[in-house]
Design a protein around this motif. Structure first.
Motif, mmCIF file in Angstrom:
data_model
loop_
_atom_site.group_PDB
_atom_site.id
_atom_site.type_symbol
_atom_site.label_atom_id
_atom_site.label_comp_id
_atom_site.label_asym_id
_atom_site.label_seq_id
_atom_site.Cartn_x
_atom_site.Cartn_y
_atom_site.Cartn_z
ATOM 1 N N THR A 4 -25.960 21.891 12.590
ATOM 2 C CA THR A 4 -26.847 22.650 13.473
ATOM 3 C C THR A 4 -27.181 21.911 14.773
ATOM 4 N N LEU A 5 -26.601 20.733 14.984
ATOM 5 C CA LEU A 5 -26.915 19.966 16.199
ATOM 6 C C LEU A 5 -25.728 19.908 17.148
ATOM 7 N N SER A 6 -26.029 19.776 18.441
ATOM 8 C CA SER A 6 -24.988 19.497 19.430
ATOM 9 C C SER A 6 -24.584 18.024 19.287
ATOM 10 N N PHE A 7 -23.480 17.641 19.941
ATOM 11 C CA PHE A 7 -23.053 16.241 19.850
ATOM 12 C C PHE A 7 -24.135 15.284 20.362
ATOM 13 N N GLU A 8 -24.783 15.634 21.486
ATOM 14 C CA GLU A 8 -25.789 14.690 22.012
ATOM 15 C C GLU A 8 -27.041 14.644 21.136
ATOM 16 N N GLN A 9 -27.394 15.778 20.521
ATOM 17 C CA GLN A 9 -28.549 15.740 19.598
ATOM 18 C C GLN A 9 -28.218 14.895 18.369
ATOM 19 N N ALA A 10 -26.975 14.966 17.912
ATOM 20 C CA ALA A 10 -26.571 14.204 16.727
ATOM 21 C C ALA A 10 -26.392 12.724 17.057
ATOM 22 N N THR A 188 -35.800 20.009 7.768
ATOM 23 C CA THR A 188 -36.842 19.081 7.312
ATOM 24 C C THR A 188 -37.062 18.009 8.375
ATOM 25 N N LEU A 189 -35.951 17.549 8.976
ATOM 26 C CA LEU A 189 -36.013 16.532 10.035
ATOM 27 C C LEU A 189 -35.530 17.148 11.343
ATOM 28 N N VAL A 190 -35.993 16.572 12.455
ATOM 29 C CA VAL A 190 -35.482 17.016 13.767
ATOM 30 C C VAL A 190 -34.857 15.824 14.488
ATOM 31 N N THR A 191 -33.959 16.139 15.431
ATOM 32 C CA THR A 191 -33.348 15.061 16.208
ATOM 33 C C THR A 191 -34.422 14.349 17.039
ATOM 34 N N THR A 192 -34.119 13.126 17.438
ATOM 35 C CA THR A 192 -35.100 12.338 18.182
ATOM 36 C C THR A 192 -34.697 12.158 19.646
ATOM 37 N N VAL A 193 -33.636 12.865 20.085
ATOM 38 C CA VAL A 193 -33.208 12.705 21.481
ATOM 39 C C VAL A 193 -34.312 13.209 22.415
ATOM 40 N N SER A 194 -34.574 12.430 23.461
ATOM 41 C CA SER A 194 -35.611 12.828 24.407
ATOM 42 C C SER A 194 -35.065 12.938 25.824
ATOM 43 N N GLN A 195 -33.893 12.329 26.053
ATOM 44 C CA GLN A 195 -33.332 12.307 27.412
ATOM 45 C C GLN A 195 -31.815 12.208 27.308
ATOM 46 N N VAL A 196 -31.095 13.044 28.046
ATOM 47 C CA VAL A 196 -29.627 12.978 28.066
ATOM 48 C C VAL A 196 -29.185 12.686 29.494
ATOM 49 N N LEU A 197 -28.411 11.611 29.664
ATOM 50 C CA LEU A 197 -27.879 11.262 30.979
ATOM 51 C C LEU A 197 -26.386 11.545 30.982
ATOM 52 N N SER A 198 -25.895 12.178 32.029
ATOM 53 C CA SER A 198 -24.476 12.523 32.093
ATOM 54 C C SER A 198 -24.011 12.437 33.546
ATOM 55 N N PRO A 199 -22.799 11.943 33.814
ATOM 56 C CA PRO A 199 -21.796 11.458 32.871
ATOM 57 C C PRO A 199 -22.062 9.997 32.482
ATOM 58 N N ILE A 200 -21.194 9.456 31.622
ATOM 59 C CA ILE A 200 -21.277 8.040 31.265
ATOM 60 C C ILE A 200 -20.593 7.252 32.374
ATOM 61 N N ASN A 201 -21.396 6.709 33.270
ATOM 62 C CA ASN A 201 -20.851 5.894 34.365
ATOM 63 C C ASN A 201 -21.793 4.712 34.594
ATOM 64 N N ALA A 202 -21.412 3.852 35.530
ATOM 65 C CA ALA A 202 -22.195 2.622 35.728
ATOM 66 C C ALA A 202 -23.632 2.955 36.140
ATOM 67 N N ALA A 203 -23.794 3.938 37.004
ATOM 68 C CA ALA A 203 -25.142 4.258 37.500
ATOM 69 C C ALA A 203 -26.039 4.726 36.351
ATOM 70 N N ASN A 204 -25.510 5.597 35.493
ATOM 71 C CA ASN A 204 -26.344 6.098 34.390
ATOM 72 C C ASN A 204 -26.576 5.035 33.319
ATOM 73 N N LEU A 205 -25.577 4.154 33.109
ATOM 74 C CA LEU A 205 -25.800 3.039 32.167
ATOM 75 C C LEU A 205 -26.914 2.139 32.678
#
Ligand SMILES: NC(=O)c1ccc[n+]([C@@H]2O[C@H](COP(=O)([O-])OP(=O)(O)OC[C@H]3O[C@@H](n4cnc5c(N)ncnc54)[C@H](OP(=O)(O)O)[C@@H]3O)[C@@H](O)[C@H]2O)c1
Length: 226
Positions: A4-10, A188-205
């Protein structure tokens, strides 16, 4: 992976869920939920990645009474929403605040931040025959003699132990992740993601690391897509 989760939520979950599950059930040896009176757990650093899933496992799976620490209105609200029944401030006097909340002591303490600072308070707050677990390395020696009169225990949790030492029970981590995935799909449990940064590059890292270094992250930051 939970269906039931997206890849980033998982993606937010495996490392922290393994850590929290092992800390609660393998190290502190919290018993399965039963009709016995609920035991109490103090989670120091409740709003971070590990705390956010530990609160849910402790309350919703183990049936513990959870006191989580948070120092800001937004982190306090986050830990309450995840199920913590009491919130106290990790920059204040923990045993005194526990007393104000009606706890003379707690059965379990889980330290998720600054072990050097919090170990003496954890030793003062833990109940006779209680247990303290930490996941964060100490810089100075810890005085475990503080636990002697109470016959209280101290134990580490390190989620790489099983793979590092190729222990015979390594596959337990896969099994516990399957259980976490089921608990997510059962809501019973929920994902704990609070922030998604995209794409994976030096600036976002760089941005993700800078945010982590503030020490004020709520939940988990996920990076997505190259
Ligand atoms: N042993 C292992 O296997 C393992 C596994 C995963 C992580 N870790 C380690 O565990 C620690 C926690 O990581 P994390 O990603 O869950 O969380 P994190 O991002 O390090 O924690 C952020 C939270 O910590 C709280 N906090 C800040 N200063 C604090 C203090 N002095 N005392 C108590 N809480 C404080 C903040 O709450 P407020 O904003 O409310 O102040 C914030 O919500 C890290 O050191 C990490 O390296 C170990």
């Amino acid at each position: 992976m939970p269906q039931t989760l997206s890849f980033e939520q998982a993606a937010a979950l495996p490392l922290t869920a393994i850590t929290a599950w092992e800390a609660l059930f393998d190290r502190l040896k919290v018993p399965p939920r039963s009709s016995a009176p609920a035991k109490s757990l103090l989670i120091i650093g409740g709003a971070g990645g590990v705390g956010s899933i530990a609160i849910q496992l402790a309350v919703k799976v183990a049936g513990l009474k959870v006191i989580a620490t948070a120092s800001r209105p937004e982190s306090a609200q986050w830990v309450r929403e995840l199920g913590a029944q009491h919130v106290i401030n990790h920059f204040g006097d923990l045993p005194a605040q526990l007393k104000e909340q009606g706890f003379d002591s707690v059965d379990y303490v889980l330290i998720l931040n600054d072990t050097d600072r919090h170990f003496p308070a954890a030793a003062a707050a833990v109940a006779p025959q209680g247990m303290i677990c930490t996941i964060v390395e100490n810089a100075a020696p810890l005085d475990v003699s503080l636990l002697k009169a109470k016959s209280a225990g101290f134990i580490w949790e390190f989620m790489f132990t099983r793979s590092m030492f190729q222990t015979a029970d390594m596959q337990e981590q896969g099994k516990l992740l399957d259980q976490v995935a089921q608990l997510i799909d059962q809501k019973t449990l929920v994902t704990t993601v609070s922030q998604v940064l995209s794409p994976i590059n030096a600036a976002n890292l760089r941005q993700a690391h800078a945010t982590l270094e503030t020490g004020r992250v709520i939940g988990k930051i996920v990076l997505k897509d190259f």
